[in-house]
Design a protein around this motif. Structure first.
Motif, PDB file in Angstrom:
ATOM      1  N   HIS A  71      45.201  38.989  46.784  1.00  0.00           N
ATOM      2  CA  HIS A  71      43.841  39.265  47.256  1.00  0.00           C
ATOM      3  C   HIS A  71      43.147  37.976  47.675  1.00  0.00           C
ATOM      4  CE1 HIS A  71      39.478  39.947  46.758  1.00  0.00           C
ATOM      5  NE2 HIS A  71      39.743  41.139  47.258  1.00  0.00           N
ATOM      6  N   GLU A  72      43.289  36.947  46.853  1.00  0.00           N
ATOM      7  CA  GLU A  72      42.586  35.685  47.120  1.00  0.00           C
ATOM      8  C   GLU A  72      43.117  34.994  48.369  1.00  0.00           C
ATOM      9  OE1 GLU A  72      41.210  31.653  44.687  1.00  0.00           O
ATOM     10  OE2 GLU A  72      42.775  32.943  43.865  1.00  0.00           O
ATOM     11  N   LEU A  73      44.409  35.093  48.629  1.00  0.00           N
ATOM     12  CA  LEU A  73      45.023  34.380  49.745  1.00  0.00           C
ATOM     13  C   LEU A  73      45.368  35.291  50.916  1.00  0.00           C
ATOM     14  CD1 LEU A  73      47.375  31.895  47.849  1.00  0.00           C
ATOM     15  CD2 LEU A  73      45.040  31.543  48.674  1.00  0.00           C
ATOM     16  N   ASP A  74      44.804  36.497  50.928  1.00  0.00           N
ATOM     17  CA  ASP A  74      45.004  37.444  52.042  1.00  0.00           C
ATOM     18  C   ASP A  74      46.487  37.704  52.300  1.00  0.00           C
ATOM     19  OD1 ASP A  74      42.234  37.699  52.557  1.00  0.00           O
ATOM     20  OD2 ASP A  74      42.252  35.829  53.690  1.00  0.00           O
ATOM     21  N   GLY A  75      47.222  37.941  51.221  1.00  0.00           N
ATOM     22  CA  GLY A  75      48.638  38.271  51.343  1.00  0.00           C
ATOM     23  C   GLY A  75      48.839  39.756  51.583  1.00  0.00           C
ATOM     24  N   PRO A  76      50.096  40.202  51.578  1.00  0.00           N
ATOM     25  CA  PRO A  76      50.375  41.636  51.749  1.00  0.00           C
ATOM     26  C   PRO A  76      49.669  42.463  50.680  1.00  0.00           C
ATOM     27  CG  PRO A  76      52.385  40.335  51.887  1.00  0.00           C
ATOM     28  CD  PRO A  76      51.317  39.400  51.425  1.00  0.00           C
ATOM     29  N   THR A  77      49.276  43.670  51.038  1.00  0.00           N
ATOM     30  CA  THR A  77      48.580  44.553  50.100  1.00  0.00           C
ATOM     31  C   THR A  77      49.584  45.241  49.189  1.00  0.00           C
ATOM     32  OG1 THR A  77      46.823  44.956  51.711  1.00  0.00           O
ATOM     33  CG2 THR A  77      47.013  46.505  49.878  1.00  0.00           C
ATOM     34  N   PRO A  78      49.476  45.067  47.869  1.00  0.00           N
ATOM     35  CA  PRO A  78      50.408  45.736  46.948  1.00  0.00           C
ATOM     36  C   PRO A  78      50.253  47.248  47.023  1.00  0.00           C
ATOM     37  CG  PRO A  78      49.184  43.993  45.842  1.00  0.00           C
ATOM     38  CD  PRO A  78      48.513  44.222  47.157  1.00  0.00           C
ATOM     39  N   GLU A  79      51.326  47.959  46.799  1.00  0.00           N
ATOM     40  CA  GLU A  79      51.328  49.409  46.820  1.00  0.00           C
ATOM     41  C   GLU A  79      51.683  49.951  45.444  1.00  0.00           C
ATOM     42  OE1 GLU A  79      53.963  50.759  49.850  1.00  0.00           O
ATOM     43  OE2 GLU A  79      53.005  49.591  51.450  1.00  0.00           O
ATOM     44  N   ARG A  80      51.221  51.186  45.183  1.00  0.00           N
ATOM     45  CA  ARG A  80      51.566  51.833  43.926  1.00  0.00           C
ATOM     46  C   ARG A  80      53.081  51.948  43.815  1.00  0.00           C
ATOM     47  NH1 ARG A  80      48.777  51.460  40.333  1.00  0.00           N
ATOM     48  NH2 ARG A  80      47.002  52.684  41.011  1.00  0.00           N
ATOM     49  N   GLY A  81      53.588  51.649  42.642  1.00  0.00           N
ATOM     50  CA  GLY A  81      55.029  51.698  42.419  1.00  0.00           C
ATOM     51  C   GLY A  81      55.698  50.346  42.539  1.00  0.00           C
ATOM     52  N   GLN A  82      55.014  49.374  43.109  1.00  0.00           N
ATOM     53  CA  GLN A  82      55.568  48.026  43.195  1.00  0.00           C
ATOM     54  C   GLN A  82      55.255  47.262  41.898  1.00  0.00           C
ATOM     55  OE1 GLN A  82      53.857  46.234  46.695  1.00  0.00           O
ATOM     56  NE2 GLN A  82      55.174  47.372  48.104  1.00  0.00           N
ATOM     57  N   ILE A  83      56.241  46.536  41.410  1.00  0.00           N
ATOM     58  CA  ILE A  83      56.069  45.676  40.240  1.00  0.00           C
ATOM     59  C   ILE A  83      56.227  44.236  40.706  1.00  0.00           C
ATOM     60  CG2 ILE A  83      56.916  45.063  37.965  1.00  0.00           C
ATOM     61  CD1 ILE A  83      55.675  47.858  38.133  1.00  0.00           C
ATOM     62  N   TRP A  84      55.175  43.461  40.516  1.00  0.00           N
ATOM     63  CA  TRP A  84      55.151  42.097  41.031  1.00  0.00           C
ATOM     64  C   TRP A  84      55.333  41.074  39.916  1.00  0.00           C
ATOM     65  CZ3 TRP A  84      54.413  40.240  46.079  1.00  0.00           C
ATOM     66  CH2 TRP A  84      54.219  41.234  47.063  1.00  0.00           C
ATOM     67  N   GLY A  85      56.025  40.012  40.248  1.00  0.00           N
ATOM     68  CA  GLY A  85      56.126  38.854  39.376  1.00  0.00           C
ATOM     69  C   GLY A  85      55.566  37.635  40.087  1.00  0.00           C
ATOM     70  N   VAL A  86      55.330  36.577  39.330  1.00  0.00           N
ATOM     71  CA  VAL A  86      54.948  35.287  39.893  1.00  0.00           C
ATOM     72  C   VAL A  86      55.981  34.280  39.403  1.00  0.00           C
ATOM     73  CG1 VAL A  86      53.182  33.502  40.091  1.00  0.00           C
ATOM     74  CG2 VAL A  86      52.497  35.901  39.880  1.00  0.00           C
ATOM     75  N   TRP A  87      56.850  33.859  40.298  1.00  0.00           N
ATOM     76  CA  TRP A  87      57.949  32.959  39.945  1.00  0.00           C
ATOM     77  C   TRP A  87      57.668  31.610  40.603  1.00  0.00           C
ATOM     78  CZ3 TRP A  87      62.368  36.910  41.396  1.00  0.00           C
ATOM     79  CH2 TRP A  87      62.290  38.008  40.505  1.00  0.00           C
ATOM     80  N   ALA A  88      56.971  30.752  39.877  1.00  0.00           N
ATOM     81  CA  ALA A  88      56.486  29.502  40.466  1.00  0.00           C
ATOM     82  C   ALA A  88      56.910  28.261  39.690  1.00  0.00           C
ATOM     83  CB  ALA A  88      54.963  29.550  40.580  1.00  0.00           C
ATOM     84  N   ALA A  89      57.866  28.399  38.774  1.00  0.00           N
ATOM     85  CA  ALA A  89      58.360  27.220  38.072  1.00  0.00           C
ATOM     86  C   ALA A  89      59.074  26.296  39.051  1.00  0.00           C
ATOM     87  CB  ALA A  89      59.313  27.634  36.955  1.00  0.00           C
ATOM     88  N   GLU A  90      58.855  25.006  38.891  1.00  0.00           N
ATOM     89  CA  GLU A  90      59.460  24.030  39.805  1.00  0.00           C
ATOM     90  C   GLU A  90      60.147  22.904  39.023  1.00  0.00           C
ATOM     91  OE1 GLU A  90      59.828  23.805  43.081  1.00  0.00           O
ATOM     92  OE2 GLU A  90      58.933  25.767  43.457  1.00  0.00           O
ATOM     93  N   PRO A  91      61.224  23.225  38.297  1.00  0.00           N
ATOM     94  CA  PRO A  91      61.983  22.159  37.635  1.00  0.00           C
ATOM     95  C   PRO A  91      62.768  21.355  38.669  1.00  0.00           C
ATOM     96  CG  PRO A  91      63.126  24.240  37.412  1.00  0.00           C
ATOM     97  CD  PRO A  91      61.823  24.553  38.103  1.00  0.00           C
ATOM     98  N   PRO A  92      63.324  20.216  38.287  1.00  0.00           N
ATOM     99  CA  PRO A  92      64.101  19.425  39.255  1.00  0.00           C
ATOM    100  C   PRO A  92      65.280  20.181  39.845  1.00  0.00           C
ATOM    101  CG  PRO A  92      63.585  18.133  37.294  1.00  0.00           C
ATOM    102  CD  PRO A  92      63.181  19.533  36.985  1.00  0.00           C
ATOM    103  N   ALA A  93      65.870  21.068  39.053  1.00  0.00           N
ATOM    104  CA  ALA A  93      66.997  21.866  39.535  1.00  0.00           C
ATOM    105  C   ALA A  93      67.065  23.138  38.686  1.00  0.00           C
ATOM    106  CB  ALA A  93      68.295  21.076  39.429  1.00  0.00           C
ATOM    107  N   PRO A  94      67.581  24.235  39.251  1.00  0.00           N
ATOM    108  CA  PRO A  94      68.027  24.393  40.644  1.00  0.00           C
ATOM    109  C   PRO A  94      66.845  24.501  41.597  1.00  0.00           C
ATOM    110  CG  PRO A  94      68.149  26.486  39.500  1.00  0.00           C
ATOM    111  CD  PRO A  94      67.743  25.479  38.461  1.00  0.00           C
TER     112      PRO A  94
END
Length: 331
Positions: A74-97
């Motif tokens: 919502h904040e960044l005007d991304g795609p609109t989520p739909e009912r039935g979709q399960i969202w995650g936030v995968w933003a870890a940034e270790p050196p690898a992988p």
């Protein structure tokens, strides 16, 4: 902090239907449609996350990530989520992988491996950071694409074992940019969302404390009562910190005051300390008994112990100290 009416409304299906089924049912019937941060109902949002985590720490973790993703979109005007979709936030940034994004004629594609993906085999969609010219950028990804595959044997945790937070491999998977190159980290909502995580910690800590509360009511003991009193003080401070922060976020959702980062770091430190005290004091007051004979309590302690390590401990405190040192009148 935790609204009792909301808490009684989140009773999931019976345990034998599984935690995942309960979570999917919550999404399907709208119980995860929480008010957005800064909308005037931030306290209710965090109460809801606390209540979900008080019921089950993994349930709270999945709910926090799903609702945070919706807020980010919502904040960044991304795609609109739909009912039935399960969202995650995968933003870890270790050196690898490393997960890399490449822009092709047909659009962006992601290739590589992403670690620390909560709900790796549960989520249907995710907000994922991937490297573009060496720097992370946020993308929305449909995880049902054939090029997406959870990597086996990459999640060995005892605590939070059910959170399914292993690595995920991407092989030329289409993705859509969300916001500008640096917007994910620089937007005000990044810090509002960081407090949402601590609300989930708080709820789980309350559940750990419930075991001691019940024991003192059943058999009064001065040492147990002293530990319970200390826990009450710590949780009271954490609850007040969350409530105050919610009011401040609602009064300044776009962070014109520039206080969002410092506020989030303070609240997270206060809640982490309270949760750590709960784990330690309940154990000192009751001994090994509940950890060995009460499967629900033992699991909750193990889950919360791992979940709290989303905090970076002294590294976060150092960053907070540096921010405070820049202020003329910090208190």
């Amino acid at each position: 902090m935790i609204d009792t009416e909301f808490r009684t409304s989140i009773d999931p299906p019976k345990q034998n239907t599984g935690l995942r089924a309960a979570f999917l049912a919550f999404e399907a019937d709208g119980r995860l449609d929480l008010a957005l941060p800064g909308s005037g109902y931030t306290d209710l949002r965090w109460q809801s996350l606390a209540a979900l985590s008080r019921h089950n720490t993994v349930l709270g973790r999945w709910s926090e990530a799903h609702t945070d993703a919706i807020a980010i979109l919502h904040e960044l005007d991304g795609p609109t989520p739909e009912r039935g979709q399960i969202w995650g936030v995968w933003a870890a940034e270790p050196p690898a992988p490393i997960l890399e994004a490449v822009q092709q004629d047909s659009g962006w594609v992601l290739t590589g491996t992403k670690p620390w993906c909560s709900g790796a085999s549960l989520c249907t969609h995710a907000l994922v950071t991937a490297r573009v010219d060496g720097s992370p950028r946020l993308f929305a990804v449909d995880l049902t694409h054939e090029g997406v595959a959870p990597v086996p044997n990459t999640w060995h945790a005892v605590g939070m074992s059910e959170s399914d937070s292993g690595s995920v491999a991407f092989d030329a998977v289409p993705a859509v940019t969300v916001g500008g190159p640096t917007d994910y980290l620089t937007r005000p909502g990044f810090w509002h969302g960081a407090i949402g995580v601590s609300a989930a910690w708080f709820g789980s800590a309350c559940a750990v404390a419930d075991t001691l509360h019940a024991a003192v009511r059943e058999r009064p003991d001065p040492h147990r009562a002293a530990h319970l009193g200390a826990i009450a003080a710590a949780l009271g401070a954490a609850s007040s910190a969350l409530t105050t922060a919610a009011a401040e976020v609602d009064a300044d959702p776009f962070d014109r005051s520039g206080r969002a980062r410092t506020r989030a770091r303070i609240v997270r430190a206060v809640v982490e300390d309270a949760a750590t005290q709960c784990i330690d004091r309940v154990g000192r007051a009751l001994g090994a008994g509940p950890l060995c004979s009460d499967a629900e309590h033992a699991g909750r302690v193990a889950d919360l112990t791992v979940y709290l390590r989303q905090s970076h401990a002294e590294r976060d405190l150092e960053a907070l100290g540096r921010d405070i040192a820049e202020e003329d009148n910090p208190w």
